[in-house]
Design a protein around this motif. Structure first.
Motif, short mmCIF file in Angstrom:
data_model
loop_
_atom_site.label_atom_id
_atom_site.label_comp_id
_atom_site.label_asym_id
_atom_site.label_seq_id
_atom_site.Cartn_x
_atom_site.Cartn_y
_atom_site.Cartn_z
N UNK A 69 -0.64 -6.45 -9.48
CA UNK A 69 -0.94 -7.97 -8.81
C UNK A 69 -0.29 -7.84 -7.38
N UNK A 70 -1.08 -8.20 -6.52
CA UNK A 70 -0.43 -8.23 -5.18
C UNK A 70 -1.02 -9.54 -4.29
N UNK A 71 -0.11 -10.14 -3.43
CA UNK A 71 -0.65 -11.07 -2.52
C UNK A 71 -0.10 -10.66 -1.17
N UNK A 72 1.20 -11.14 -0.84
CA UNK A 72 1.82 -10.76 0.54
C UNK A 72 1.64 -9.47 1.07
N UNK A 73 1.52 -8.27 0.17
CA UNK A 73 1.51 -7.15 0.43
C UNK A 73 0.29 -6.79 1.12
N UNK A 74 -0.62 -7.44 1.03
CA UNK A 74 -2.07 -7.17 1.71
C UNK A 74 -2.30 -8.32 2.72
N UNK A 75 -1.28 -8.89 3.44
CA UNK A 75 -1.43 -9.75 4.33
C UNK A 75 -0.82 -9.11 5.67
N UNK A 91 0.90 -1.38 -0.05
CA UNK A 91 0.03 0.03 0.22
C UNK A 91 0.82 1.26 0.01
N UNK A 92 2.31 1.28 0.58
CA UNK A 92 3.22 2.18 0.18
C UNK A 92 3.71 2.48 -0.83
N UNK A 93 3.92 1.47 -1.72
CA UNK A 93 4.83 1.97 -2.91
C UNK A 93 3.94 1.82 -4.22
N UNK A 94 2.78 1.46 -4.00
CA UNK A 94 2.13 1.18 -5.43
C UNK A 94 1.73 2.35 -6.35
N UNK A 95 1.53 3.57 -5.41
CA UNK A 95 1.29 4.91 -6.05
C UNK A 95 2.40 5.26 -6.84
N UNK A 109 0.69 -11.15 9.08
CA UNK A 109 1.03 -12.52 9.76
C UNK A 109 0.56 -13.58 8.81
N UNK A 110 0.57 -13.29 7.72
CA UNK A 110 0.43 -14.48 6.61
C UNK A 110 -0.96 -14.63 6.22
N UNK A 111 -1.93 -13.76 6.76
CA UNK A 111 -3.39 -13.91 6.37
C UNK A 111 -3.78 -12.83 5.72
N UNK A 112 -4.76 -12.83 4.62
CA UNK A 112 -5.10 -11.75 3.98
C UNK A 112 -5.91 -10.75 5.04
N UNK A 113 -5.59 -9.59 4.66
CA UNK A 113 -6.21 -8.55 5.72
C UNK A 113 -6.99 -7.55 4.77
N UNK A 114 -8.26 -7.61 5.06
CA UNK A 114 -9.22 -6.83 4.19
C UNK A 114 -9.05 -5.36 4.21
#
Length: 255
Positions: free
Chosen positions: A213-219, A197-201, A221-226
């Motif tokens: 495309x993102x996965x870990x960057x929105x987790x 969320x800090x570098x995408x802009x 502790x290894x869990x998706x964070x809404x």
């Protein structure tokens, strides 16, 4: 694709219904399911159940589904897609143009071909998939054989263990020649690898990919964070239309 449209957002590595339902309330374009060996791996049955929920809730026109594969055989693809009918097949291995064309025609899906690039921390030594920065001519030569058999090129960070989802960025200055070559050949250019969320802009402002495309960057502790997903989506979609999501929440717009 180079025509002023807002960049697409793909949230990858979805594994559970709660996260999926959270995504269905957001302007997410693609929802990714990992079938390759990974801590985010899902079974075809699990993905199939989530795909049915997405289609029942939102319809086929919204939230396209993506299956992520590494070196799948034709038999594996046939078995997986029979249970998990994704809209897009994303290939993290060295499939030939003929393989990609067969997948498109056999299953009626789009195909994304991943090109893995060296991370910022690993730019020296012999590279296999870790391709150095490509000038336009070299990028076009690399992509030309895939014209008509691949819908999008996805640039990701090379990692010999995780394949994708390394959490590291590649040199973003690699993007322009690939983007230009992809557009000339009728493909989209998607960027992955170490996004947050800090570098995408910064990525969007400087290099203008067609999608992210993102996965870990929105987790967490290894869990998706809404909440992280929501913030990421707002920052991407707000890149060209900052008030869109807020406006959609007004009571008079929801009636």
């Amino acid at each position: 694709m180079g025509n002023g449209r807002k960049p697409t957002v793909k949230i990858c590595g979805i594994r559970d219904e709660e996260t999926l339902r959270g995504l269905l309330t957001l302007p997410v374009d693609q929802i990714g399911f990992v079938f390759a060996k990974s801590r985010r791996q899902v079974t075809p049955e699990e993905a199939g159940s989530l795909i049915r929920i997405a289609r029942e809730e939102r319809g086929d026109a919204l939230h396209r589904t993506v299956g992520v594969f590494v070196e799948p055989s034709r038999e594996e693809l046939t078995a997986v897609l029979a249970k998990a009918p994704v809209d897009i097949v994303q290939l993290h291995s060295e499939e030939s143009p003929d393989d990609c064309r067969w997948i498109r025609e056999q299953f009626g899906v789009q195909v994304y071909r991943v090109i893995s690039l060296a991370s910022q921390a690993k730019r020296s030594g012999k590279m296999d998939l870790r391709r150095p920065i490509q000038p336009l001519r070299a990028a076009k030569e690399l992509l030309l054989p895939y014209q008509g058999s691949v819908d999008a090129v996805l640039l990701d960070t090379y990692d010999p263990v995780t394949i994708g989802g390394s959490g590291r960025t590649f040199p973003w200055e690699s993007i322009p020649p690939y983007r230009e070559a992809a557009h000339r050949l009728g493909m989209s250019l998607i960027a992955a690898g170490g996004l947050t969320i800090d570098n995408v802009r910064s990525l969007l402002d400087l290099y203008h990919p067609d999608g992210v495309d993102i996965s870990g960057g929105v987790e967490t502790d290894g869990v998706k964070d809404i909440q992280k997903i929501r913030t990421f989506v707002e920052r991407v979609k707000g890149h060209e239309q900052a008030d869109r999501i807020a406006a959609n929440r007004k009571p008079d717009e929801l009636s």
